[in-house]
Scaffold this motif. Structure first.
Motif, PDB file in Angstrom:
ATOM      1  N   ASN A 189       0.824  -1.211   0.000  1.00 25.03           N
ATOM      2  CA  ASN A 189       0.000   0.000   0.000  1.00 25.03           C
ATOM      3  C   ASN A 189       0.856   1.258   0.000  1.00 25.03           C
ATOM      4  OD1 ASN A 189      -2.397  -1.434   0.017  1.00 25.03           O
ATOM      5  ND2 ASN A 189      -2.522  -1.505   2.243  1.00 25.03           N
ATOM      6  N   THR A 190       1.970   1.233   0.752  1.00 29.40           N
ATOM      7  CA  THR A 190       2.871   2.389   0.785  1.00 29.40           C
ATOM      8  C   THR A 190       3.491   2.626  -0.584  1.00 29.40           C
ATOM      9  OG1 THR A 190       3.389   1.981   3.113  1.00 29.40           O
ATOM     10  CG2 THR A 190       4.919   3.372   1.888  1.00 29.40           C
TER      11      THR A 190
ATOM     12  N   ASN B 264       2.222   1.758  -3.423  1.00 28.54           N
ATOM     13  CA  ASN B 264       1.154   2.209  -4.313  1.00 28.54           C
ATOM     14  C   ASN B 264       0.915   3.705  -4.157  1.00 28.54           C
ATOM     15  OD1 ASN B 264      -0.778   1.751  -6.282  1.00 28.54           O
ATOM     16  ND2 ASN B 264      -2.395   1.363  -4.806  1.00 28.54           N
ATOM     17  N   VAL B 265       0.854   4.175  -2.907  1.00 26.79           N
ATOM     18  CA  VAL B 265       0.638   5.598  -2.638  1.00 26.79           C
ATOM     19  C   VAL B 265       1.812   6.420  -3.151  1.00 26.79           C
ATOM     20  CG1 VAL B 265       0.413   7.321  -0.816  1.00 26.79           C
ATOM     21  CG2 VAL B 265      -0.887   5.203  -0.673  1.00 26.79           C
TER      22      VAL B 265
ATOM     23  N   TYR C 172       1.641   6.674  -6.888  1.00 28.82           N
ATOM     24  CA  TYR C 172       0.530   7.565  -7.248  1.00 28.82           C
ATOM     25  C   TYR C 172       0.940   9.024  -7.110  1.00 28.82           C
ATOM     26  CZ  TYR C 172      -3.725  10.291  -6.543  1.00 28.82           C
ATOM     27  OH  TYR C 172      -4.682  11.273  -6.612  1.00 28.82           O
ATOM     28  N   LEU C 173       1.615   9.367  -6.019  1.00 34.10           N
ATOM     29  CA  LEU C 173       2.028  10.754  -5.797  1.00 34.10           C
ATOM     30  C   LEU C 173       3.063  11.199  -6.827  1.00 34.10           C
ATOM     31  CD1 LEU C 173       2.301  10.799  -1.894  1.00 34.10           C
ATOM     32  CD2 LEU C 173       0.484  11.774  -3.312  1.00 34.10           C
TER      33      LEU C 173
END
Length: 401
Positions: free
Chosen positions: A269-270, A272-273, A276-277
């Motif tokens: 999840n980290t 992925n974030v 994305y950023l």
């Protein structure tokens, strides 16, 4: 009729007399298309990679696992097993014994974790799907199944009766031991099969009959390391977890599959974030071109703005023309970029253009959530960019036309 929106729509599709402005507008549109497509492709790639990584845990890990809250063991009996089986949502339960052991085969050594399991283990974990070669061990026999990585490290195949695999477990106790032979219990086993989940799991676990593990660790029949539980399809793990906690006299930890792999979930999840950023920043940079294109359009249309003023349009309405033009340019380019991204992801699914290995295509997963995230990000940033560009149309500027 919304006059500013109507004019903005006409401006969007009409060509300027200035060829340079037409090129700037095309470059801005292409920039948004590429950035939007890239964001969707990367998010789809990480969604596919996440599912690919977690597919191993779905095969190997049980729906629920019961651990001792302190120490290494918990006590169980027939009444407890029956109480667990009659709990709503529970389909099957198996007892396990886990402990670190020392493996020796023909002078080659390896530290692993023995996982002693009973005959109900196959009802909880689909062992057929993890077996790489040959067979699962037989209950009550001195047989074991090892991971592919362990097999390679020890140069150990299956059904090798010429020299058996030796498993050593330290004896519990205190004080100094002068004779190393007295420090360990030993069992000799035949390897009947090799499993393959992933490199870490293959290197860690060796499966054997639970009674063999009891002998090796000197446990009685009611002492185990934990329980693994399979749930009925559709059962809520949290609800079942709460119900199960009432059956244990001593405090235990009951973990869902997500909680058993919380470090892996957090890492994925980290990442992925973070990605994305990073790609959102790329989209922001692309939208600077949109701001520049709208400002150039404002300068090019100065003559038309005077006409619009004479026709009775207020300064705020003229400002809205270019605001709507910026939003439309972003929305249309973003929609094209999203469609392009989806086509590329679909082609990767069908044809496997990008491969991790010769036989494994890079996993991707087109999801509605990712499409919504990309569209929302692009529209929000597009509205901000259009608002910044349209602010160049102000009363001071209009008074000088």
């Amino acid at each position: 009729m919304n006059t500013p929106f109507y004019i903005a729509r006409r401006y969007l599709w009409s060509k300027s007399n200035n060829n340079a402005i037409n090129k700037i507008t095309r470059i801005a549109a292409v920039g948004v298309i590429v950035a939007t497509a890239a964001l969707y492709i990367v998010l789809s790639g990480f969604a596919g990679l996440r599912d690919f990584s977690l597919s191993f845990t779905n095969v190997f890990d049980a729906d629920l696992k019961v651990y001792p809250q302190s120490g290494k063991t918990i006590r169980t009996d027939a009444n407890l097993r029956q109480a667990i089986l009659t709990t709503d949502g529970v389909l099957a339960v198996t007892e396990i014994i886990e402990e670190r052991v020392y493996l020796n085969f023909k002078g080659k050594n390896h530290i692993a974790t023995i996982k002693g399991v009973d005959d109900r283990f196959e009802a909880v974990v689909p062992v057929d799907s993890i077996l790489f070669i040959n067979d699962w061990f037989r209950s009550g026999e001195n047989e074991a199944v090892i991971g592919l990585t362990t097999s390679v490290k020890l140069s150990l195949g299956t059904y090798d009766y010429s020299e058996l695999l030796e498993i050593y477990a330290p004896k519990p106790g205190t004080g100094q031991i002068l004779d190393p032979q007295q420090a360990f219990r030993k069992e000799r086993v035949v390897v009947t099969g090799v499993y393959n989940v992933n490199e870490d799991v293959d290197d860690t676990y060796i499966f054997a009959d639970i009674n063999l593990a009891r002998r090796l660790l000197d446990y009685d029949e009611n002492t185990i390391s934990g329980l693994e539980i399979k749930l009925n399809p559709g059962a809520d793990p949290e609800v079942v977890k709460t119900a199960l906690a009432q059956h244990f006299g001593n405090p235990v930890d009951i973990k869902t599959r997500l909680q058993q792999n919380d470090a892996l979930y957090k890492m994925l999840n980290t990442e992925n974030v973070a990605v994305y950023l990073i790609f959102t920043l790329v989209l922001i940079i692309a939208l600077f071109n949109v701001i520049g294109a709208i400002i150039m359009m404002i300068l090019d249309k100065k003559g038309n703005l005077k006409t619009l003023q004479n026709l009775g349009l207020m300064g705020s309405e003229i400002r809205k023309i270019f605001y709507y033009q910026g939003v439309l340019l972003t929305a249309v380019s973003g929609a094209i970029g999203l469609a392009l991204g989806f086509i590329i992801v679909w082609c990767q699914l069908q044809f496997g253009w990008v491969a991790i290995t010769a036989t494994l295509a890079y996993p991707v997963k087109p999801t509605l959530l990712n499409a919504v995230v990309v569209l929302a990000t692009m529209l929000i940033l597009g509205v901000i960019a259009a608002n910044i560009a349209s602010r160049n149309v102000n009363e001071k500027m209009l008074s000088r036309i």
